[in-house]
Enzyme design. Structure first.
Site, PDB file in Angstrom:
ATOM      1  N   HIS A  66     -17.697 -14.035  -0.623  1.00  0.00           N
ATOM      2  CA  HIS A  66     -16.468 -13.166  -0.734  1.00  0.00           C
ATOM      3  C   HIS A  66     -15.710 -13.183   0.491  1.00  0.00           C
ATOM      4  CE1 HIS A  66     -14.660  -9.701  -1.599  1.00  0.00           C
ATOM      5  NE2 HIS A  66     -14.489  -9.224  -0.422  1.00  0.00           N
ATOM      6  N   GLN A 119      -4.162 -18.599  -8.632  1.00  0.00           N
ATOM      7  CA  GLN A 119      -4.064 -18.420 -10.355  1.00  0.00           C
ATOM      8  C   GLN A 119      -3.417 -19.488 -10.531  1.00  0.00           C
ATOM      9  OE1 GLN A 119      -2.129 -14.494 -10.780  1.00  0.00           O
ATOM     10  NE2 GLN A 119      -2.276 -14.228  -8.479  1.00  0.00           N
ATOM     11  N   CYS A 132     -17.163 -11.894  -7.192  1.00  0.00           N
ATOM     12  CA  CYS A 132     -18.052 -12.545  -7.183  1.00  0.00           C
ATOM     13  C   CYS A 132     -19.036 -12.805  -8.118  1.00  0.00           C
ATOM     14  CB  CYS A 132     -19.018 -11.202  -5.814  1.00  0.00           C
ATOM     15  SG  CYS A 132     -17.450 -11.061  -4.067  1.00  0.00           S
ATOM     16  N   HIS A 145     -11.323 -12.386  -2.884  1.00  0.00           N
ATOM     17  CA  HIS A 145     -12.240 -13.294  -2.764  1.00  0.00           C
ATOM     18  C   HIS A 145     -11.269 -14.119  -2.615  1.00  0.00           C
ATOM     19  CE1 HIS A 145     -16.241 -14.545  -4.473  1.00  0.00           C
ATOM     20  NE2 HIS A 145     -15.137 -15.063  -4.367  1.00  0.00           N
ATOM     21  N   HIS A 174      -8.885 -17.170  -4.297  1.00  0.00           N
ATOM     22  CA  HIS A 174      -8.540 -17.381  -5.617  1.00  0.00           C
ATOM     23  C   HIS A 174      -7.548 -17.499  -5.549  1.00  0.00           C
ATOM     24  CE1 HIS A 174      -7.454 -13.261  -5.228  1.00  0.00           C
ATOM     25  NE2 HIS A 174      -6.494 -13.308  -6.185  1.00  0.00           N
ATOM     26  N   CYS A 220     -16.063  -6.262  -6.023  1.00  0.00           N
ATOM     27  CA  CYS A 220     -15.748  -7.084  -6.323  1.00  0.00           C
ATOM     28  C   CYS A 220     -15.562  -7.665  -7.670  1.00  0.00           C
ATOM     29  CB  CYS A 220     -15.632  -8.148  -5.094  1.00  0.00           C
ATOM     30  SG  CYS A 220     -14.715  -9.619  -5.480  1.00  0.00           S
TER      31      CYS A 220
END
Length: 353
Positions: free
Chosen positions: A116, A171, A73, A167, A169, A70
């Site tokens: 993660h 944007q 991470c 993971h 997250h 990943c």
């Protein structure tokens, strides 16, 4: 909060946001990366008047890597990632495969936690507050770029949405124009203001929703409701009670209360379809006023716009998705299978313990 800005091996910016003021971030990106080359171009559709980003370089972006590879991470030993440090609280960096770049804007990735296997709903209130600080800071910083007119913070969660990295997250897109959806809101805002002699449409909508049966939860500083004309099977709009145009306008009381309210909503979303169901896929999107001129929207100023978050899922019932088919994709006319009142009732029923 402590903010530390550094650079990755290919020149992209990386920013750490830490809860502790004494945290030191001096790890160096040891990857042999060449400078990022992008081909992003914004083209206008002369018939619809909207914009399309052409970004062919994104075809080569990372696609569903195994967990031990990943890129979000922390780096560990010889396994090097986009985050050079061995741990982090919140990290933000320029997207290696941006949809918008240079004169066409900017795209950033926001890593909510180094864990993660977590999701945003698993964060503590302190961690969620730090993400809010990062969103606010990035909104402020990106608004000063000459090519940026609107800042959009959002999260896509789940493979059904199209997420290619597991993971946790989100944007941030910094657009060089006012987005079509925001422009529609501003036109409606202008028309309502003129027709009513100055009444604010966002205020009127919030007042109507507070008086109806679609409120999901309300606190001293926030209100969450399923809108009267919800487009999606389960869709919640979250408004601060005091109207502000963007994240920068939130006062300390609203900021303090936000993590509790937002985490509660996300946890309720994961309970909609019952125990044993996979995590609910969703999109969570902050709507903020553009930073550019609003001259084309007669009589509207930035302060007329109301910051709000829209949270929705494309799952309409257990094991079934809401696809955007002919009417939605071809004519932009949504057909919702779940009455908004039913959705609101369900979201009240599944209050997390």
């Amino acid at each position: 909060m402590k903010k530390t800005s550094t650079r990755l091996a290919d020149g992209r910016e990386l920013i750490y946001y830490d809860s502790r003021d004494d945290t030191v971030r001096d790890a160096v990106d040891r990857r042999p990366l060449d400078r990022t080359v992008t081909t992003s171009e914004v083209r206008r559709d002369p018939l619809l008047g909207d914009a399309v980003a052409i970004a062919s370089h994104r075809q080569g972006r990372i696609y569903h890597p195994p967990a031990d590879e990943c890129p979000l991470c922390p780096s560990e030993g010889d396994r090097l990632s986009e985050i050079p440090d061995s741990s982090y609280d919140v990290a933000v960096f320029e997207n290696r495969f941006p949809s918008l770049a240079g004169d066409s804007g900017r795209c950033e990735v926001v890593c909510f936690t180094s864990n993660h296997d977590a999701s945003f709903a698993d964060l503590t209130e302190e961690q969620a507050a730090l993400v809010l600080e990062a969103w606010t800071d990035r909104t402020a910083e990106l608004s000063h770029l000459p090519s940026v007119e609107q800042v959009f913070c959002f999260e896509n969660r789940g493979a059904e949405i199209g997420v290619t990295l597991g993971h946790p997250h989100g944007q941030i897109y910094a657009y060089p124009f006012t987005t079509p959806r925001t422009a529609l809101m501003l036109r409606s805002l202008a028309a309502h203001k003129e027709a009513t002699g100055g009444e604010n449409l966002f205020d009127a909508v919030l007042e109507r929703e507070l008086a109806d049966e679609r409120v999901v939860l309300e606190t001293e500083h926030w209100v969450a409701f399923v809108p009267f004309s919800a487009h999606w099977p389960y869709e919640v709009h979250l408004y601060p009670r005091r109207r502000v145009p963007d994240l920068l306008g939130l006062d300390e009381a609203a900021r303090t209360e936000f993590p509790q309210v937002y985490l509660e909503l996300l946890r309720r979303f994961d309970r909609i379809f019952g125990e044993g169901e996979p995590p609910t896929p969703y999109i969570s999107a902050w709507h903020q006023a553009p930073f550019g001129t609003l001259e084309e929207f007669d009589g509207v100023v930035r302060e007329d716009f109301a910051l709000h978050l829209e949270l929705f899922t494309i799952r309409r019932t257990s094991g079934k998705l809401k696809f955007l088919a002919g009417s939605e994709s071809g004519m932009n006319v949504f057909i919702n299978d779940v009455p908004p009142e039913t959705a609101a009732q369900r979201l009240r029923e599944v209050a997390s313990s």
